[in-house]
Scaffold this active site. Structure first.
Site, PDB file in Angstrom:
ATOM      1  N   LYS A  75       0.855  -1.035   0.121  1.00 61.14           N
ATOM      2  CA  LYS A  75       0.080   0.090  -0.073  1.00 61.14           C
ATOM      3  C   LYS A  75       0.894   1.285  -0.065  1.00 61.14           C
ATOM      4  O   LYS A  75       1.984   1.185   0.850  1.00 61.14           O
ATOM      5  CB  LYS A  75      -0.916  -0.069   1.434  1.00 61.14           C
ATOM      6  CG  LYS A  75      -1.955   1.114   1.272  1.00 61.14           C
ATOM      7  CD  LYS A  75      -2.717   0.884   2.423  1.00 61.14           C
ATOM      8  CE  LYS A  75      -3.966   2.075   2.553  1.00 61.14           C
ATOM      9  NZ  LYS A  75      -4.833   1.975   3.746  1.00 61.14           N
ATOM     10  N   SER A 150      -9.788   1.993   2.779  1.00 59.17           N
ATOM     11  CA  SER A 150      -8.980   2.699   1.901  1.00 59.17           C
ATOM     12  C   SER A 150      -7.832   2.054   1.031  1.00 59.17           C
ATOM     13  O   SER A 150      -7.307   2.412   0.247  1.00 59.17           O
ATOM     14  CB  SER A 150      -8.325   3.675   2.818  1.00 59.17           C
ATOM     15  OG  SER A 150      -7.077   3.277   3.620  1.00 59.17           O
ATOM     16  N   SER A 174     -10.337  -0.182   7.238  1.00 61.63           N
ATOM     17  CA  SER A 174      -9.754   0.050   5.745  1.00 61.63           C
ATOM     18  C   SER A 174      -8.905  -1.329   5.031  1.00 61.63           C
ATOM     19  O   SER A 174      -8.583  -1.155   3.951  1.00 61.63           O
ATOM     20  CB  SER A 174      -8.543   1.007   5.819  1.00 61.63           C
ATOM     21  OG  SER A 174      -9.198   2.300   5.698  1.00 61.63           O
TER      22      SER A 174
END
Lengths: 483, 477
Positions: A75, A150, A174
């Site tokens: 990420k 997210s 997330s």
């Protein structure tokens, strides 16, 4: 190769069935082939092949580590030396981190090969990946839909079999929410289990890094490499890391599963509800005791979260001021202008909204009514769970109230968007570990069940998930076009 | 109207740790800009603070030295404000739960009067970097070397009533942190600096007047001057029927005045909240007791001991003890000399302090060692030299001409104690001054001094004054 589990990949590499270069090339090809998904902000194909070459050498010399040669995607929130670390924001579009996050360092040391940096909501603020400066990620199950957020890029990458493993972070859901929406397995560890050093902070008291994989077993291998005390993170816990694969095959017979009534009330789609009930039935058939429980303060989680997280983010994001790194506006007139325009021009709407909410909540005269009150609620929520875990081994419920929604559907109404994290947020407030496991479909879109464990009982959660996955194939389903 | 001044001080003390309060970077002063600022000090994305335990130990030592309560649990909080020398956009400080609370300190004023000043709290925090405005013509430079240097901010009660009291309090705090070895106290380098809160009220009134806060006073003299300036300014404002504006002011040493920086309305709302990156600081009572045992002898105890052990006056004891190194030097002189402690005190506070001040030398670097001064005092004590000659020898020692005996030898300064030799000189002076002798004999006692002076002059100061006196009296009877 892209369909194999981590343990199959490890065996294949060590047996010489294929090399890490071949394996990495396979995933890099898929990354390029499926770049319409917009799952990646930065592709690191060439760098990955170099890493893979080195991995092959180590394997040949029998100097391999647990995950040597296994591709992974990170990420874009984890700092990585010399690599753009944008956090999904225009603000850090020009930021090349001068150091590695502990998570990146540990996975490197375990032997992983990094193929790219996944797309995400700007500064991890969002539930749909639509707040990314780099545009929304598309859900591989239906490219008109969001992948969740997210960590949407990581979830989509694993779902589309672009990466066997990916890192995520979870502040209010997330990891779990996009895992559910993309039909993959994702785990948010206990707060303090995985180091936050080098993870660009959104809400420091809630943020926690964790793994995405195709299965619980894959997540266990990855968590093994990520977890542990870090002297660079004062909030990480100095507690021995168990062998996460050890309990995978334990029997579930006689275990007690708590089902919170609050997770099945209004707002939950009927189809999702019946899918989850199917999973509960499966556990019952394995000899688990199903116990109805209550987490009475669940309805206070979203209001409390939307005070605490913005309060912390308003402070955490202050360092992004255009002075030392990151975006700086053209020709600032003076210092004030430099601050105002750099931040106004570089932050997106959702980030600005949360900074403003947080600044307000911490202001003189409002602090007691908002921040302190939210902290009290946080304690109440923790108490709810503490009481529940006196009687149950895990808590089971839906991860989200509904499956993936359409891109653009909720952007106009932030509060509706916030409700997609209704079942995940209280777990962060309590600091507990939880995971999302694929357990069926609703309208051809994946549904995830959420398993919540007691503090530091990730191994227990993985056991529950693995046993389920040994007997079901929801986690093996691949979206059409990505087989 | 009769006005009463009310003063409270906030003193910032840089702690003498090797590394910063939340990072491993060095705290050494004077390096090239930004060479001692690591990722944490620069406030890069993703970095986290880790508390330096040594800073905690030092703060606890301070708390114990001022009889304060050391909190078993204190909490770091973020003080949020934007400024380029604060790279995170917030300063990590302590707000609601500081590490030290409720201390007291006794000060002694010029007239010997004693007064107890309350210490509200002392909290740990990180220092900011520095903005460099002068080095660049159209921009401002930022040096983050100082960023993250550990500080304790010591906040007094509004217990002081004059600039003199404020300076005495500040000096006492300075003395204590140096005794504890928790700060170098170097004011030029900013290791020890002060903000002064000053207000006025009609004498006899209970309620405080509106105060101003004057920032960043980095010498005792500036504190004194800034307070005097504020007192005069505030009285002037009040007597003209106007009101004091609550504001932050800046002292300009060049103009010797304070001027407004920002008013209360312009003040930041710092939005303090507990720092989620740091755990509460938990201090075990056993740790506190351990440190209590390690406390060195502090100024107050040392003053008492000096008065008893060396039979010194309040004044001498206070002044010797103020600076830890001076006290140490003094004790070394006494230990190595047969002379009376009072004589040693006179020399250390008199001639020695004068030349140290004059040449701006720290006593640690004094060219006349304690052993050398002890030797000098011994020669006074055993009458080898007179006090007057001793001063001359001291100057020679200061200039590096060797120890006392070598100088006496080289310059032939040995005191004449042989009475026949002195007698000869006395007789010569009496014979040479028949007029004065006549006056003396007719009752003008004052002329006696003239004869003593003449004998001393003739002996080049070497004659033992007591013997000269006795012999003169005898011969001129």
């Amino acid at each position: 190769m892209h369909k194999l589990s981590v343990s199959q990949l490890v065996d294949g590499l060590r047996n010489g069935d294929f090399s890490s270069v071949e394996l990495t090339q396979c995933f890099v090809n898929r990354m390029q082939k499926f770049n319409d998904l917009n799952a990646f902000i930065t592709e690191l194909g060439e760098r990955a092949i170099l890493q893979a070459t080195n991995a092959d050498k180590l394997i040949k010399e029998k100097k391999h580590r647990p995950l040597t040669g296994i591709p992974i995607a990170h990420k874009d929130i984890f700092c990585m030396y010399g690599v753009k670390t944008s956090c999904g924001s225009k603000m850090l579009d020009n930021f090349y981190a001068p150091y590695d996050a502990t998570v990146v360092e540990k996975l490197d040391q375990a032997g992983c090969v990094t193929i790219g940096r996944t797309n995400m909501d700007e500064f991890a603020m969002g539930s749909s990946n639509e707040s990314s400066y780099y545009g929304p990620v598309k859900n591989p199950w239906n490219t008109d839909c969001v992948p969740g957020g997210s960590s949407g890029g990581s979830a989509a990458a694993v779902a589309a079999r672009i990466a066997p493993l990916a890192t995520g972070t979870d502040t209010g859901g997330s990891i779990r929410q996009p895992a559910a929406l993309c039909g993959v397995t994702g785990l948010k560890p206990t707060y303090g289990r995985v180091s936050r050093y080098g993870l660009i902070a959104y809400a420091s008291s809630l943020d926690q890094g964790g793994p995405f994989g195709k299965s619980a077993e894959d997540c266990a291998y990855m968590l093994q490499a990520m977890a542990g005390f870090d002297e660079k993170d004062s909030t990480s816990l100095d507690k021995a890391v168990p062998d996460y694969t050890q309990l995978l095959n334990s029997t579930l017979k006689g275990k007690v599963i708590g089902v919170p009534e609050e997770y099945f009330s209004e707002g939950l789609s009927a189809e999702v509800k019946s899918v989850i009930e199917g999973a509960i039935k499966w556990y019952e058939q394995q000899g688990c005791e199903i116990k109805n429980i209550s987490l009475p303060n669940t309805n206070l989680a979203i209001p409390a979260y939307y005070v605490i997280a913005p309060a912390e983010c308003s402070s955490n994001l202050s360092r992004l001021d255009g002075v030392r790194y990151g975006y700086r506006c053209e020709d600032p007139k003076d210092l004030r202008d430099l601050y105002d325009r750099s931040r106004s021009e570089a932050f997106g709407d959702e980030v600005k909204r949360r900074i403003m909410i947080g600044t307000y909540a911490l202001s003189a005269g409002y602090y007691d009514a908002y921040y302190l009150k939210a902290q009290q609620i946080r304690r109440l929520i923790s108490e709810d769970f503490k009481k529940a875990f006196e009687h149950v081994d895990v808590i089971l419920g839906p991860t989200t109230p509904e499956p993936a929604f359409k891109i653009g559907e909720k952007t106009a109404d932030p509060v509706t968007m916030y409700l997609s994290d209704i079942y995940t947020i209280s777990i962060n407030l309590a600091g507990l570990p939880a995971m999302s496991v694929p357990c069926g479909f609703s309208d051809s879109l994946p549904v995830g069940m959420q398993l919540i464990g007691n503090y530091f009982e990730e191994d227990n959660l993985l056991n529950f998930a693995h046993q389920y996955q040994m007997d079901t194939d929801w986690h093996k389903k691949t979206p059409e076009g990505f087989e | 109207m009769q006005w009463e001044t009310v003063i409270g001080l906030e003193i910032h003390v840089q702690l003498a740790t090797n590394s910063k309060i939340f990072s491993g970077a060095s705290t050494a002063y004077g390096a090239e800009p930004n060479t001692q600022a690591c990722a944490v000090d620069l406030g890069l994305p993703g970095v986290l603070p880790v508390l330096n335990k040594e800073a905690v130990r030092m703060a606890v030592m301070f708390g114990l030295a001022v009889d304060a309560k050391v909190a078993e649990r204190s909490v770091f909080a973020r003080k949020n404000y934007f400024y380029p020398d604060s790279p995170k956009g917030y300063q990590i400080s302590q707000f609601e739960l500081p590490i030290v609370e409720h201390g007291t300190l006794e000060i002694v004023l010029g007239d010997g009067e004693r007064k107890t000043i309350g210490i509200t709290r002392a909290h740990l925090e990180e220092d900011a970097g520095k903005s460099l405005h002068e080095e660049f013509s159209d921009s401002t430079g930022i040096d983050l070397n100082r960023c993250g240097t550990p500080l304790i901010e010591i906040v007094s009660e509004p217990d002081m009533r004059s600039a003199e009291e404020a300076v005495a309090y500040m000096k006492k705090i300075h003395s204590i942190v140096r005794y504890l070895g928790i700060s170098d106290g170097n004011m030029q380098e900013g290791s020890f600096r002060c903000d002064a809160n000053v207000s006025m009220r009609p004498k006899g009134q209970e309620e405080f007047g509106t105060r101003t806060e004057t920032k960043n006073l980095n010498s005792f003299r500036f504190v004194e001057r800034a307070i005097h300036y504020e007192i005069d300014r505030q009285i002037d404002v009040l007597e003209n029927g106007r009101e004091i504006v609550q504001e932050t002011r800046l002292y300009d040493a060049n103009k010797d005045e304070t001027r407004s920086m920002r008013s209360k309305e312009e003040a930041n709302d710092y939005r303090y909240f507990p720092d989620p990156d740091l755990l509460p600081v938990v201090i075990e009572p056993s740790f506190i007791e351990e440190l209590r045992k390690q406390l060195p002898e502090l100024p107050t105890e040392k003053i008492t001991r000096f008065k008893q052990e060396y039979d010194l006056s309040d004044y001498d004891a206070e002044n010797l003890v103020m600076n830890k190194e001076t006290a140490k030097y003094f004790e070394e002189v006494v230990k190595n000399s047969n002379a009376k402690a009072k004589l040693a005190a006179n020399w250390v506070l008199g001639d020695l302090s004068a030349v140290l001040n004059q040449d701006d030398i720290e006593i640690n670097n004094c060219p006349v060692s304690a052993g050398m001064l002890a030797g000098l005092l011994d020669r006074i004590e055993d009458n080898t030299i007179s006090s007057k000659i001793a001063k001359e020898i001291f100057q020679a020692m200061w200039s590096g001409e060797g120890d006392v005996d070598a100088i006496i030898e080289a310059k032939g300064l040995k005191q004449i104690t042989d009475s026949s030799e002195i007698e000869a000189l006395v007789e010569q002076v009496i014979n040479d001054n028949p007029g004065q002798l006549e006056q003396y004999k007719s009752g003008k006692d004052k002329v006696f001094g003239f004869f003593v002076g003449q004998v001393m002059k003739l002996s080049k100061g070497k004659a033992n004054p007591q013997q000269v006196n006795d012999l003169l009296k005898d011969k001129m009877k």
